[in-house]
Write an enzyme that holds these catalytic residues in place. Structure first.
Site, mmCIF file in Angstrom:
data_model
loop_
_atom_site.group_PDB
_atom_site.id
_atom_site.type_symbol
_atom_site.label_atom_id
_atom_site.label_comp_id
_atom_site.label_asym_id
_atom_site.label_seq_id
_atom_site.Cartn_x
_atom_site.Cartn_y
_atom_site.Cartn_z
ATOM 1 C CG ASP A 1 -40.692 -26.234 3.375
ATOM 2 O OD1 ASP A 1 -40.266 -25.376 4.155
ATOM 3 O OD2 ASP A 1 -41.470 -27.112 3.748
ATOM 4 C CG HIS B 1 -42.541 -26.869 -1.270
ATOM 5 N ND1 HIS B 1 -41.832 -28.018 -1.053
ATOM 6 C CD2 HIS B 1 -43.431 -26.773 -0.232
ATOM 7 C CE1 HIS B 1 -42.264 -28.589 0.056
ATOM 8 N NE2 HIS B 1 -43.232 -27.859 0.570
ATOM 9 C CG ASP C 1 -44.798 -27.235 8.116
ATOM 10 O OD1 ASP C 1 -45.607 -27.126 7.176
ATOM 11 O OD2 ASP C 1 -43.602 -27.523 7.941
ATOM 12 C CG HIS C 2 -43.719 -23.229 6.601
ATOM 13 N ND1 HIS C 2 -42.408 -22.821 6.533
ATOM 14 C CD2 HIS C 2 -43.694 -24.570 6.392
ATOM 15 C CE1 HIS C 2 -41.630 -23.867 6.284
ATOM 16 N NE2 HIS C 2 -42.393 -24.940 6.195
ATOM 17 C CG HIS D 1 -38.306 -27.734 6.900
ATOM 18 N ND1 HIS D 1 -38.631 -28.841 6.153
ATOM 19 C CD2 HIS D 1 -39.456 -27.079 7.132
ATOM 20 C CE1 HIS D 1 -39.927 -28.851 5.922
ATOM 21 N NE2 HIS D 1 -40.461 -27.783 6.516
ATOM 22 C CG HIS E 1 -44.788 -22.895 1.776
ATOM 23 N ND1 HIS E 1 -43.695 -22.650 2.594
ATOM 24 C CD2 HIS E 1 -45.100 -24.203 1.983
ATOM 25 C CE1 HIS E 1 -43.356 -23.739 3.240
ATOM 26 N NE2 HIS E 1 -44.205 -24.707 2.895
ATOM 27 C CG HIS F 1 -47.271 -26.928 2.863
ATOM 28 N ND1 HIS F 1 -46.183 -27.441 2.196
ATOM 29 C CD2 HIS F 1 -48.362 -27.260 2.104
ATOM 30 C CE1 HIS F 1 -46.587 -28.055 1.088
ATOM 31 N NE2 HIS F 1 -47.889 -27.955 1.013
#
Length: 304
Positions: free
Chosen positions: A213, A143, A67-68, A271, A63, A65
């Site tokens: 997530d 999410h 941090d990914h 995570h 996805h 976000h």
């Protein structure tokens, strides 16, 4: 047994800490590398884990976000500096396509290799890539934005040759591949030797499921049942369930419950929220439900 290994490059959540890198993992299946998510620092962690950049050809982004995925353009830029010529295949939600093209146009002009983008429908369980070694499926998650996990299912290998029988019947080396593919053998005197006497069954295919997530989804059991290894986010302790529900994340207890109900062989949780200095609390909570649980940590190598 053929290689099937997971390397954790980063297992933190959105807020940076000195303990963890952002989310990223690499699967090694028969010396082919597949990256799942690419948070900041992923390429540095690949170096530390001694993973060969040249063997990485597919990146799967769960996805959008940061941090990914914030580490991906840096990784691609480094590939360019290293003189890469092989294509790189990026599998991600459709919205990432134009973003990726914009970043490539600004930061990565003149690459000597193609970056090919393949949109993933995060709303359905579907085959998104396969080769001779593995089939990879999307797993629909829930999410705050569209998100999916990934299921890696190893393809069966050919049967093992019984060397003692090959020597006994003096079967030439040039016939071994035919026997592996099911052929019987006929001796010089006309005796038929059935294939099952010349071979032993191959090792059972293995599987790895990645779920991060997401909020707690009991229906995931239909996609990950009896996986050899499940990585599932465990951002919060169950005492912080209200916060987990608010942010569409999972508690350690919920991740362990899913692992138990899915009859997986091993659970790895990660995570982690930056609020927890002592992550052993997350491990204890998960192990109270599902004992074969381990904590993710940077550069951890798990052999499946």
């Amino acid at each position: 047994m053929e290689k099937f290994e997971l390397t954790i490059l980063g297992c933190g959540s959105a807020l940076p800490t000195t303990r963890h890198f952002a989310t990223s993992q690499v699967i090694n299946i028969r010396e082919k590398l597949y990256m799942i998510d690419c948070g900041e620092g992923a390429q540095l962690q690949m170096r530390r884990s001694r993973l060969k950049f040249s063997r990485l050809n597919h990146v799967f982004i769960s996805h959008l976000h940061g941090d990914h995925c914030f580490g991906l353009i840096g990784l691609i830029s480094t590939f360019g500096l290293l003189g890469r010529t092989a294509p790189l295949y990026v599998h991600a939600p459709a919205a990432f396509g134009p973003i990726l093209q914009s970043l490539l146009g600004f930061f990565c002009k003149g690459l000597d290799f193609r970056v090919e983008f393949y949109p993933v429908d995060t709303s359905r369980h579907a085959l998104i890539h396969e080769d001779r070694s593995v089939s990879i499926y999307s797993i629909p998650l829930r999410h705050r934005i569209e998100c999916c996990g990934f299921l890696f299912q190893e393809k069966a290998t050919l049967p093992h040759i019984r060397r003692d029988m090959i020597d006994f019947y003096r079967i030439p080396i040039c016939e071994i591949n035919n026997i592996k593919n099911g052929m019987d053998w006929t001796t010089e005197d006309g005796t038929l030797v059935p294939n099952h006497r010349l071979t032993e069954p191959s090792d059972p295919p293995r599987s790895f499921a990645y779920c991060s997530d997401t909020c707690y989804l009991p229906e995931l059991t239909q996609y990950i049942r009896k996986a050899d290894l499940l990585f599932h986010e465990a951002t919060f302790l169950h005492e912080d369930l209200a916060r987990a529900q608010e942010t569409f994340h999972t508690t350690a207890r919920q991740a362990a419950t899913l692992a138990r109900d899915s009859q997986v062989k091993k659970l790895c949780i990660g995570h982690f929220s930056a609020r927890y200095e002592d992550e052993s609390l997350l491990l204890k909570e998960a192990q109270s439900i599902f004992e074969p649980t381990i904590l993710a940590k940077e550069n951890l190598l798990i052999k499946i």
